[in-house]
Design an enzyme around this catalytic site. Structure first.
Site, PDB file in Angstrom:
ATOM      1  N   LYS A  54       0.838  -1.202   0.000  1.00 23.97           N
ATOM      2  CA  LYS A  54       0.000   0.000   0.000  1.00 23.97           C
ATOM      3  C   LYS A  54       0.875   1.255   0.000  1.00 23.97           C
ATOM      4  CE  LYS A  54      -3.846  -2.372   2.156  1.00 23.97           C
ATOM      5  NZ  LYS A  54      -4.485  -2.848   3.374  1.00 23.97           N
ATOM      6  N   GLN A  98      -4.909  -1.553   9.625  1.00 23.23           N
ATOM      7  CA  GLN A  98      -4.759  -2.875   9.001  1.00 23.23           C
ATOM      8  C   GLN A  98      -5.369  -3.952   9.905  1.00 23.23           C
ATOM      9  OE1 GLN A  98      -3.400  -3.426   5.852  1.00 23.23           O
ATOM     10  NE2 GLN A  98      -4.137  -5.516   6.146  1.00 23.23           N
ATOM     11  N   ASP A 121     -11.280   2.583   4.000  1.00 25.14           N
ATOM     12  CA  ASP A 121     -11.619   1.158   3.908  1.00 25.14           C
ATOM     13  C   ASP A 121     -13.138   0.981   3.786  1.00 25.14           C
ATOM     14  OD1 ASP A 121      -9.894  -0.930   3.701  1.00 25.14           O
ATOM     15  OD2 ASP A 121      -9.570  -1.209   5.855  1.00 25.14           O
TER      16      ASP A 121
END
Ligand code: NAD
Length: 290
Positions: A54, A98, A121
């Site tokens: 990422k 994460q 997200d």
């Protein structure tokens, strides 16, 4: 006729190209690059790989990627304090924690703490709710990536039967809502569903997000069906096979003979997930700084 393979790497490249243009435009206008802050708690090897990818991809797209690495024993209040700091920081456009988190940290509480406008997200209940009621929030990356394949081939979902296999918050539920928003007749199959084969047989579109290697057999598919395979499963190496071959939830070799279109594993949905994360970051930046 064998299916047309939907190339996720190529689609992701095109998506990132568009992100780069928008990120550059944002920087010209606002004097800084869009910022993506990723929080990684602990040292899970898979998470380290994802976070590294990422960060690298963000840099390639003119997005300022910052990774906050916290020790595995980080207490909840320290993690929430970091999220509060990132929420308040004007230079932070996207925040991603994460997952999975170490077991002493409640993921729901952590996700709820993120400013929904920075929730790239798309997992915050405000964004999940926006998807349910048809408002424009930030949408989860993998399901959004799945839909892009259908948009790219200009597939008209109206009145088509779509089957989503899997009902997770991350993939199954949101992709079902996205298909519904495009006027498909949507069914959701899950671990308690009886006779999956019949459900597959009657469907024009299949989105498989289970995590079971080759659960869906090619012979089950309706002729010409569109197959989006989200599953990522690492096989035990068989004789003569390279160790750890990746396969999806659909038996690709068989399915390719019956489907109209199919995403491969690897090289299908996977590459789109990060591309959409970067797109969400630029989108979040643009919305907060019109
Ligand atoms: P999950 O474990 O949270 O959910 C799996 C779902 O499958 C559950 O809803 C369960 O009810 C359903 N299921 C289990 N057994 C079933 C069966 N026999 N028949 C029908 N349904 C069944 O998983 P997830 O997070 O949604 O991920 C699913 C898969 O997608 C995994 O392989 C994961 O690695 C992969 N994934 C890929 C990406 C990507 O970027 N390509 C992103 C997220 C997840």
């Amino acid at each position: 006729m064998p299916a047309e393979i939907l190339d996720g790497r190529a689609l992701a490249r095109r998506t990132r190209k568009d992100v780069r243009v928008r990120a550059k435009r944002f920087k010209r206008k606002h004097g800084r690059a869009p910022g993506l802050d990723v929080v990684l708690v602990g040292d899970d090897p898979a998470s380290q790989v994802y976070v590294g990818a990422k960060e690298r991809m963000a840099g390639k797209c003119h997005i300022e990627g910052r990774v906050h690495r916290l020790p595995v024993e980080t207490p909840m209040d320290a993690l929430l304090a970091l999220i509060a700091t990132l929420n308040a920081d004007e230079n932070v456009d996207g925040i991603l924690v994460q997952l999975p988190l170490p077991s002493h940290l409640d993921e729901g509480v952590v996700v709820d703490a993120i400013d929904p406008r920075k929730d790239v997200d798309g997992l915050h209940p405000v964004n999940a709710g926006a998807l349910v009621v048809g408002r424009s929030g930030l949408t989860p990356c993998t399901p959004t990536g799945c839909m892009r394949f259908l948009e790219d081939i200009e597939y008209d979902l109206s009145g088509k039967r779509a089957l989503v296999v899997g009902r997770s918050i991350l993939v199954g539920k949101p992709v079902a809502l996205m298909l519904l928003a495009k006027n498909a007749t949507v069914s959701i199959a899950h671990s308690r569903t009886k006779d999956l084969e019949s459900r597959v047989r009657e469907s024009d579109v299949i989105v498989a997000a289970v995590g079971r290697p080759e659960l869906i057999q090619g012979a089950w598919l309706k002729e010409g069906a569109v197959v989006i395979d989200v599953g990522i499963n690492r096989l035990e190496p068989k004789e003569g096979e390279a160790p750890g071959t990746l396969v999806g939830d659909v038996d690709f070799a068989e399915a390719q003979e019956r489907a109209g279109y199919i995403t491969p594993v690897p090289g299908g949905v996977g590459p789109m997930t990060i591309a959409i994360l970067l797109e969400n970051t630029v989108l979040a930046a643009e919305r907060r700084n019109p």
